[in-house]
Scaffold this motif. Structure first.
Motif, PDB file in Angstrom:
ATOM      1  N   ARG A 127       0.830  -1.205   0.000  1.00  0.00           N
ATOM      2  CA  ARG A 127       0.000   0.000   0.000  1.00  0.00           C
ATOM      3  C   ARG A 127       0.868   1.259   0.000  1.00  0.00           C
ATOM      4  N   SER A 128       1.916   1.247   0.848  1.00  0.00           N
ATOM      5  CA  SER A 128       2.807   2.418   0.880  1.00  0.00           C
ATOM      6  C   SER A 128       3.509   2.610  -0.464  1.00  0.00           C
ATOM      7  N   THR A 129       3.970   1.496  -1.069  1.00  0.00           N
ATOM      8  CA  THR A 129       4.618   1.583  -2.382  1.00  0.00           C
ATOM      9  C   THR A 129       3.646   2.099  -3.431  1.00  0.00           C
ATOM     10  N   GLU A 130       2.413   1.598  -3.343  1.00  0.00           N
ATOM     11  CA  GLU A 130       1.415   2.032  -4.310  1.00  0.00           C
ATOM     12  C   GLU A 130       1.100   3.515  -4.138  1.00  0.00           C
ATOM     13  N   LYS A 131       1.007   3.958  -2.864  1.00  0.00           N
ATOM     14  CA  LYS A 131       0.744   5.379  -2.627  1.00  0.00           C
ATOM     15  C   LYS A 131       1.894   6.238  -3.180  1.00  0.00           C
ATOM     16  N   ARG A 132       3.137   5.786  -2.903  1.00  0.00           N
ATOM     17  CA  ARG A 132       4.286   6.530  -3.383  1.00  0.00           C
ATOM     18  C   ARG A 132       4.302   6.588  -4.910  1.00  0.00           C
ATOM     19  N   MET A 133       4.013   5.452  -5.532  1.00  0.00           N
ATOM     20  CA  MET A 133       4.001   5.431  -6.991  1.00  0.00           C
ATOM     21  C   MET A 133       2.873   6.281  -7.557  1.00  0.00           C
ATOM     22  N   LEU A 134       1.728   6.287  -6.838  1.00  0.00           N
ATOM     23  CA  LEU A 134       0.624   7.129  -7.291  1.00  0.00           C
ATOM     24  C   LEU A 134       0.998   8.612  -7.199  1.00  0.00           C
ATOM     25  N   LEU A 135       1.717   8.963  -6.084  1.00  0.00           N
ATOM     26  CA  LEU A 135       2.163  10.354  -5.952  1.00  0.00           C
ATOM     27  C   LEU A 135       3.149  10.717  -7.067  1.00  0.00           C
ATOM     28  N   ASP A 136       4.106   9.773  -7.335  1.00  0.00           N
ATOM     29  CA  ASP A 136       5.056  10.027  -8.429  1.00  0.00           C
ATOM     30  C   ASP A 136       4.343  10.169  -9.763  1.00  0.00           C
ATOM     31  N   MET A 137       3.345   9.302  -9.966  1.00  0.00           N
ATOM     32  CA  MET A 137       2.612   9.375 -11.222  1.00  0.00           C
ATOM     33  C   MET A 137       1.844  10.678 -11.330  1.00  0.00           C
ATOM     34  N   ASP A 138       1.281  11.129 -10.181  1.00  0.00           N
ATOM     35  CA  ASP A 138       0.577  12.415 -10.210  1.00  0.00           C
ATOM     36  C   ASP A 138       1.538  13.569 -10.533  1.00  0.00           C
ATOM     37  N   ARG A 139       2.747  13.517  -9.896  1.00  0.00           N
ATOM     38  CA  ARG A 139       3.737  14.574 -10.184  1.00  0.00           C
ATOM     39  C   ARG A 139       4.151  14.539 -11.652  1.00  0.00           C
ATOM     40  N   ASN A 179       6.750  11.729 -21.604  1.00  0.00           N
ATOM     41  CA  ASN A 179       5.787  10.628 -21.843  1.00  0.00           C
ATOM     42  C   ASN A 179       6.426   9.275 -21.581  1.00  0.00           C
ATOM     43  N   ALA A 180       7.693   9.098 -21.978  1.00  0.00           N
ATOM     44  CA  ALA A 180       8.392   7.833 -21.727  1.00  0.00           C
ATOM     45  C   ALA A 180       8.520   7.577 -20.236  1.00  0.00           C
ATOM     46  N   GLN A 181       8.873   8.643 -19.482  1.00  0.00           N
ATOM     47  CA  GLN A 181       9.002   8.483 -18.035  1.00  0.00           C
ATOM     48  C   GLN A 181       7.646   8.159 -17.403  1.00  0.00           C
ATOM     49  N   THR A 182       6.610   8.813 -17.934  1.00  0.00           N
ATOM     50  CA  THR A 182       5.258   8.499 -17.425  1.00  0.00           C
ATOM     51  C   THR A 182       4.897   7.035 -17.700  1.00  0.00           C
ATOM     52  N   MET A 183       5.171   6.543 -18.911  1.00  0.00           N
ATOM     53  CA  MET A 183       4.900   5.129 -19.235  1.00  0.00           C
ATOM     54  C   MET A 183       5.713   4.208 -18.362  1.00  0.00           C
ATOM     55  N   LEU A 184       6.990   4.644 -18.045  1.00  0.00           N
ATOM     56  CA  LEU A 184       7.828   3.826 -17.168  1.00  0.00           C
ATOM     57  C   LEU A 184       7.210   3.722 -15.786  1.00  0.00           C
ATOM     58  N   PHE A 185       6.729   4.883 -15.275  1.00  0.00           N
ATOM     59  CA  PHE A 185       6.090   4.856 -13.958  1.00  0.00           C
ATOM     60  C   PHE A 185       4.830   3.987 -13.971  1.00  0.00           C
ATOM     61  N   ARG A 186       4.083   4.111 -15.068  1.00  0.00           N
ATOM     62  CA  ARG A 186       2.863   3.273 -15.164  1.00  0.00           C
ATOM     63  C   ARG A 186       3.217   1.780 -15.192  1.00  0.00           C
ATOM     64  N   GLN A 192       5.908   0.414 -13.932  1.00  0.00           N
ATOM     65  CA  GLN A 192       6.334   0.027 -12.580  1.00  0.00           C
ATOM     66  C   GLN A 192       5.127  -0.167 -11.656  1.00  0.00           C
ATOM     67  N   ALA A 193       4.143   0.744 -11.797  1.00  0.00           N
ATOM     68  CA  ALA A 193       2.935   0.601 -10.968  1.00  0.00           C
ATOM     69  C   ALA A 193       2.199  -0.703 -11.286  1.00  0.00           C
ATOM     70  N   GLU A 194       2.083  -1.003 -12.602  1.00  0.00           N
ATOM     71  CA  GLU A 194       1.430  -2.264 -12.979  1.00  0.00           C
ATOM     72  C   GLU A 194       2.201  -3.458 -12.461  1.00  0.00           C
ATOM     73  N   ASP A 195       3.565  -3.379 -12.519  1.00  0.00           N
ATOM     74  CA  ASP A 195       4.381  -4.485 -11.985  1.00  0.00           C
ATOM     75  C   ASP A 195       4.159  -4.645 -10.498  1.00  0.00           C
ATOM     76  N   CYS A 196       4.098  -3.528  -9.779  1.00  0.00           N
ATOM     77  CA  CYS A 196       3.864  -3.600  -8.324  1.00  0.00           C
ATOM     78  C   CYS A 196       2.491  -4.199  -8.030  1.00  0.00           C
ATOM     79  N   ARG A 197       1.480  -3.738  -8.812  1.00  0.00           N
ATOM     80  CA  ARG A 197       0.138  -4.286  -8.588  1.00  0.00           C
ATOM     81  C   ARG A 197       0.097  -5.782  -8.912  1.00  0.00           C
ATOM     82  N   ARG A 198       0.777  -6.153 -10.008  1.00  0.00           N
ATOM     83  CA  ARG A 198       0.806  -7.583 -10.364  1.00  0.00           C
ATOM     84  C   ARG A 198       1.529  -8.405  -9.302  1.00  0.00           C
ATOM     85  N   GLN A 199       2.654  -7.836  -8.787  1.00  0.00           N
ATOM     86  CA  GLN A 199       3.379  -8.541  -7.706  1.00  0.00           C
ATOM     87  C   GLN A 199       2.499  -8.675  -6.476  1.00  0.00           C
ATOM     88  N   TRP A 200       1.725  -7.634  -6.180  1.00  0.00           N
ATOM     89  CA  TRP A 200       0.834  -7.721  -5.011  1.00  0.00           C
ATOM     90  C   TRP A 200      -0.246  -8.783  -5.227  1.00  0.00           C
TER      91      TRP A 200
END
Length: 353
Positions: free
Chosen positions: A219-231, A307-314, A316-324
């Motif tokens: 959850r903390s990782t997901e929140k952090r990644m969501l904040l990064d994605m928002d930024r 855009n590439a960095q945004t796709m990278l963050f996305r 990573q977020a999908e990988d984290c969600r899949r790992q969870w």
């Protein structure tokens, strides 16, 4: 009706007996007349005689019947022989004695007929009683045979049931022993199951704690990644706006330069003498246009990198969600495996019965 049938049967037997004794036709008819009149109380006639005897011509029974009645009248008359009596008195006395004898014979005949009827009725009742007794005897024999057969079948069934009872008792004893062994094994398996349940509870608590910790981390990782994605999304939006502004400015500058170029080209023919100045101005415009194009390219490159960095963050977020999700699935499968396999392992380790 039954009495008449019995009388006809007896009359037929008596006539058959007379046939054997008397071979002469007239003698046979005369004896049959006497049999009908004296024994059976039947007045003989020619037709009756012929129906019973059926021998000779039709005149033979009539002749025998006339002779029978003549002999009967002659025998029924009583002669009074006394020397002092007149002939008329002798005749009257004879007729009187004959009448008395005839009346006495008729009364005796009636008494004999009544006695014969009573005797025949008694014989019929006795025969009926014999028939009933024989029927009852046959029924009792059949009943006795049926009872005997039922007794034999019952004996066979009792023997079969005794054998089945002995087999059932042996089977019951064997089953009782197996039941005792099964109860003992069941108690041992119950103890092992309790131990396995306690171990499983401890391991389940550990797994729950680990799962809770992993979930909190996720959850903390997901929140952090969501904040990064928002930024990143905010930065990308800002860069997109800047790119749009630069593109619009470039387009406006290009349009202005194009208008100026058109104007210069239109006035080129008329002012060849001003060629040098126009070439200098054209060079400046071209340089400015190249600079604007270069800035637009740089802005596009920055936007592509964003855009590439945004796709990278996305990603990573999908990988984290899949790992969870995989971690949760592994935890569920671990719980199922612990529930289903540990009792089986304990059962396989139990002693064989």
């Amino acid at each position: 009706m039954i009495t008449d049938i019995l009388n006809e049967a007896a009359l037929s037997r008596d006539i058959d007996a007379l046939r054997e004794r008397f071979t002469q036709t007239q003698e046979l008819y005369r004896e049959v007349c006497a049999l009908l009149f004296f024994r059976y109380g039947i007045t003989p006639t020619a037709n009756k005689l012929y129906q019973l005897v059926r021998k000779g011509s039709m005149s033979a029974p009539a002749e025998a019947l006339n002779k029978f009645w003549g002999d009967l009248r002659e025998k029924s008359r009583t002669r009074i022989e006394h020397p002092d009596l007149p002939e008329a008195l002798k005749s009257v006395a004879g007729e009187l004695v004959a009448t008395l004898w005839t009346n006495a014979q008729a009364a005796a005949q009636e008494s004999l007929t009544a006695y014969r009827a009573e005797a025949q009725e008694a014989v019929f009742q006795a025969k009926a009683a014999v028939v009933v007794a024989e029927a009852e005897r046959d029924a009792e024999r059949l009943t006795a045979q049926s009872v005997r057969s039922e007794l034999e079948q019952a004996g066979v069934q009792i023997s079969t049931q005794r054998e089945a009872l002995a087999i059932a008792e042996e089977t019951s004893t064997s089953l009782q022993l197996r039941l005792d062994e099964a109860k003992h094994d069941n108690a041992a398996l119950q103890r092992q199951l309790e131990d396995a349940r306690r171990e499983f509870t401890v391991e389940l608590d550990k797994l729950r704690a680990a799962a809770q910790l992993a979930e909190e981390r996720s959850r903390s990782t997901e929140k952090r990644m969501l904040l990064d994605m928002d930024r990143e999304r905010t930065a990308s939006a800002r860069l997109q706006k800047e790119l749009d502004a630069l593109s619009a400015a470039s387009l406006r500058t290009a349009d202005a330069h194009r208008q100026e170029l058109n104007l210069l080209q239109q006035t080129l023919g008329d002012s060849r003498q001003k060629n040098g100045q126009l070439e200098g101005t054209l060079q400046a415009v071209t340089t400015s246009l190249d600079r604007a194009r270069l800035e637009a390219k740089q802005t596009q490159i920055q936007l592509n990198e964003s855009n590439a960095q945004t796709m990278l963050f996305r990603s990573q977020a999908e990988d984290c969600r899949r790992q969870w999700e995989e971690t949760k699935q592994l935890l569920v499968e671990a719980q199922r495996t612990t529930v289903h396999e540990r009792p089986r392992r304990r059962t396989l380790a139990a002693p064989k019965t």
